[in-house]
Design an enzyme around this catalytic site. Structure first.
Site, PDB file in Angstrom:
ATOM      1  N   ARG A   8       0.816  -1.220   0.000  1.00 57.33           N
ATOM      2  CA  ARG A   8       0.000   0.000   0.000  1.00 57.33           C
ATOM      3  C   ARG A   8       0.845   1.264   0.000  1.00 57.33           C
ATOM      4  O   ARG A   8       0.513   2.246   0.672  1.00 57.33           O
ATOM      5  CB  ARG A   8      -0.973   0.024   1.183  1.00 57.33           C
ATOM      6  N   LYS A  27     -15.004   3.027  -5.110  1.00 61.02           N
ATOM      7  CA  LYS A  27     -14.462   4.116  -4.303  1.00 61.02           C
ATOM      8  C   LYS A  27     -12.938   4.039  -4.268  1.00 61.02           C
ATOM      9  O   LYS A  27     -12.355   2.965  -4.374  1.00 61.02           O
ATOM     10  CB  LYS A  27     -15.038   4.099  -2.885  1.00 61.02           C
ATOM     11  N   LYS A  80     -15.157  -2.459   3.023  1.00 65.24           N
ATOM     12  CA  LYS A  80     -13.930  -2.682   2.264  1.00 65.24           C
ATOM     13  C   LYS A  80     -12.834  -1.762   2.791  1.00 65.24           C
ATOM     14  O   LYS A  80     -13.099  -0.792   3.490  1.00 65.24           O
ATOM     15  CB  LYS A  80     -14.170  -2.415   0.773  1.00 65.24           C
ATOM     16  N   ASP A  81     -11.590  -2.088   2.430  1.00 65.54           N
ATOM     17  CA  ASP A  81     -10.449  -1.319   2.901  1.00 65.54           C
ATOM     18  C   ASP A  81     -10.554   0.144   2.473  1.00 65.54           C
ATOM     19  O   ASP A  81     -11.103   0.459   1.423  1.00 65.54           O
ATOM     20  CB  ASP A  81      -9.143  -1.901   2.345  1.00 65.54           C
ATOM     21  N   LYS A  82      -9.971   1.034   3.299  1.00 60.50           N
ATOM     22  CA  LYS A  82      -9.957   2.444   2.953  1.00 60.50           C
ATOM     23  C   LYS A  82      -8.856   2.750   1.944  1.00 60.50           C
ATOM     24  O   LYS A  82      -9.118   3.243   0.856  1.00 60.50           O
ATOM     25  CB  LYS A  82      -9.765   3.308   4.204  1.00 60.50           C
TER      26      LYS A  82
END
Length: 615
Positions: free
Chosen positions: A24, A195, A224-226
């Site tokens: 990430r 998103k 869901k993950d940010k």
């Protein structure tokens, strides 16, 4: 700071060469695509509206004050000077949507089509609060009684008034009901929500604020993950698809909607079969051969299906510790844990929360704490009303939404599950079954989910309602079941436990939820008997795991999506590993990455990583 060991994460399934890689670095390095119960991927490909009956509003969307003002000037160039009044009025509304503003009176021509278009265009302004317009308003239009100019037309633009302001208190304003395109049978619109770098709760709140609807009409199958690019299914109760298209026009590319269809049922938490992940690890510290071996070994042998660290929160007080305190009835300690800031808490709010924990000053905390901190303010409001005393702490905690309360208990169940599995591995290993183990064949799970349709909690595994099988020695000798069928129970009132030493491991953890006297408190909502428990597979084998390498020269260089990575590459300084795989719901991609790399997944370790050049 939470570590893997403190969450019960202790072992690996394979024994390959360890290496590091940065996860990430950019949110585009982590992509998640949801799969519905039939395995259909939530891929946004079209923003065409589904067939149905639509209202005949102008489909043009206005996403800024300037756009509206320019539209007015283009319609009525004779009165261009009024544009400044309109701009000042709209900017006041944008700055403070709840504040009443003095209406603005605009001069217009006698062209009925243009006047009609001006009246209707405020329906397509998603960034504004509700607006109402009036022709020749008798109260605000000072030209209405002008004998020198009897043919002058005006439109008054104002903040939509409440019924109380109209002298009719007690009833909210009702908009004119438009025909619902889905008809009586299909009351929901279902679509893909894409998103970027936004968590699910924030996305749903932004939609509800922009469309002035209750968040309760929006439903998703799971969060869901940010820090990622995610696509998932969403349903909305009688929200016209074109309104969601307007949100897309206002917020794209951060938030987009598409692939609309009408459906008869809303989504429930857990209404998904899994997710497809595309993950990039940058700055790989090892050779392609070593990394390839680790990936292929994980693909063949699987990984331990631990609950990942994100399950236990990012605060100074892990959520499972708060859950244990609630089950023990240690209300003051539990309340302080709920109020304690996380590592992501903004500095001004952190100061307020720590001041409350240290001083207990409820009034001061409520005065200074930002209104966006809904959970903390809910607790403080009860304490302000009832009193900041021990007898009122349970009531303050019960005022939290049920989902928030249960999150803490579920985190404790997950911690026990992780810890028992690690101890089971120390007893028996993780490659073979032993007599007394519990199994649930994986091939039965998908069909069960499709039949049941609805799950109670997205954080819990999806095997509720199935009775596990106790493994006999004959089953082991015949090879009837494999290690990927092994399940362990999340402790609860309705589960059975393994009939071997693993079962006895649960006893010491369950003893921890009693107070010193060995008695259970009398607050029903925080008693273990209210949580039935479920089962979770111990190992998952990602048979569809694919990987590619990409060489690049700049640490923040855009790395192509998996299918677009070219065979011929010009980079030479750094090596990235790109992986694509699918996982069932509630299975953590970070645990697969951990298995492949053998590197910890805690935040502090991740922050310490730097790009490693190719030698």
């Amino acid at each position: 700071m939470q570590s893997e060991k403190s969450a019960g994460i202790c072992h690996y399934k394979t024994s390959t060469h360890a290496f590091t890689g940065i996860l990430r670095r950019r949110f585009s390095d982590f992509r998640v695509t949801e799969l519905d119960l039939n395995g259909v991927a939530a891929v946004l490909t079209s923003q065409d509206l589904p067939e149905g009956q639509y209202h005949e509003d102008d489909n043009k969307t206005y996403n800024s004050v300037d756009a509206i003002v320019e539209e007015y000037k283009s319609m009525f160039p004779e009165y261009e000077s009024c544009g400044k009044d309109l701009q000042d009025f709209l900017e006041q509304l944008v700055e403070n949507p709840r504040k009443e503003c003095q209406p603005v009176v605009l001069k217009v021509t006698d062209d009925k089509d243009k006047r009609r278009k001006f009246h209707t265009m405020f329906r397509n302004c998603p960034f504004l609060p509700p607006i109402e317009t009036h022709a020749n308003h008798p109260k605000y239009d000072t030209t209405a009684n002008d004998d020198n100019n009897p043919d002058q037309h005006t439109i008054t633009v104002m903040r939509k008034r409440s019924n109380k302001a109209k002298g009719n208190p007690g009833k909210p304003i009702r908009r004119a009901r438009e025909p619902w395109p889905g008809g009586k049978q299909y009351k929901y619109v279902k679509c893909v929500m894409k998103k970027i770098n936004m968590d699910c709760a924030t996305a749903l709140n932004r939609i509800s604020r922009m469309l002035y609807i209750s968040p309760k009409v929006l439903s998703v199958a799971g969060s869901k993950d940010k820090r990622a690019i995610t696509s998932q299914w969403i349903t909305a109760y009688q929200v016209h698809p074109d309104r969601l298209v307007n949100v897309t026009k206002a917020l794209s590319p951060q938030l987009e909607f598409g692939n609309f269809e009408y459906c008869a049922q809303t989504l429930g938490l857990g209404d998904l079969s899994g997710n497809v992940f595309e993950i990039v690890l940058r700055g790989i510290s090892s050779t392609e051969n070593h990394v390839r071996k680790a990936v292929l070994c994980t693909k063949a042998n699987g990984f331990i299906n631990y609950f990942g660290l994100q399950r236990f929160g990012t605060g100074e007080s892990p959520t499972h510790h708060t859950g244990q305190l609630l089950l023990q009835g240690k209300w003051k300690e539990a309340l302080d844990c709920v109020m304690r800031p996380t590592s992501d808490t903004r500095s001004d709010a952190r100061e307020v929360l720590m001041s409350y924990i240290n001083t207990g000053n409820v009034d001061e905390a409520l005065k200074r704490l930002p209104r966006s901190f809904h959970v903390e303010r809910t607790v403080l409001e009860v304490l302000k009303k009832k009193g900041n005393t021990e007898e009122h702490y349970p009531e303050a905690l019960l005022a939290l939404p049920k989902a928030s309360r249960n999150l803490y208990i579920h985190a404790f169940q997950a911690y026990v599950w992780n810890s028992v599995l690690s101890e089971r591995i120390e007893l028996y290993g993780i490659d073979t079954l032993v007599e007394g183990d519990l199994v649930l064949p994986r091939d039965q799970i998908g069909e069960l989910k499709r039949k049941r349709k609805r799950e109670q909690d997205v954080a819990m595994p999806s095997v509720d309602g199935m009775e596990p099988i106790v493994v006999a020695q004959d089953d082991i000798d015949s090879g009837k079941y494999s290690i990927q069928d092994l399940v362990l129970p999340l402790p609860g009132s309705s589960v059975r436990y393994p009939q071997n030493l693993t079962g006895s491991l649960y006893e010491k953890y369950m003893a921890a939820v009693n107070d010193e006297s060995g008695k259970v408190h009398d607050v029903k909502q925080f008693q273990f008997s209210e949580f039935p428990g479920t089962y979770r597979h111990a190992v998952y084998i990602p048979g569809d795991l694919e990987h590619k390498f990409y060489k690049y020269d700049s640490i923040d260089e855009d790395i192509p999506e998996f299918d677009e990575i070219p065979e011929e590459q010009t980079g030479s300084k750094f090596l990235a590993l790109s992986m694509r795989f699918s996982l069932p719901s509630s299975t953590y991609a970070t645990m697969l990455v951990r298995e492949v790399t053998k590197m910890p997944t805690d935040v502090e370790f991740s922050k310490s990583l730097e790009h490693v050049s190719i030698e």
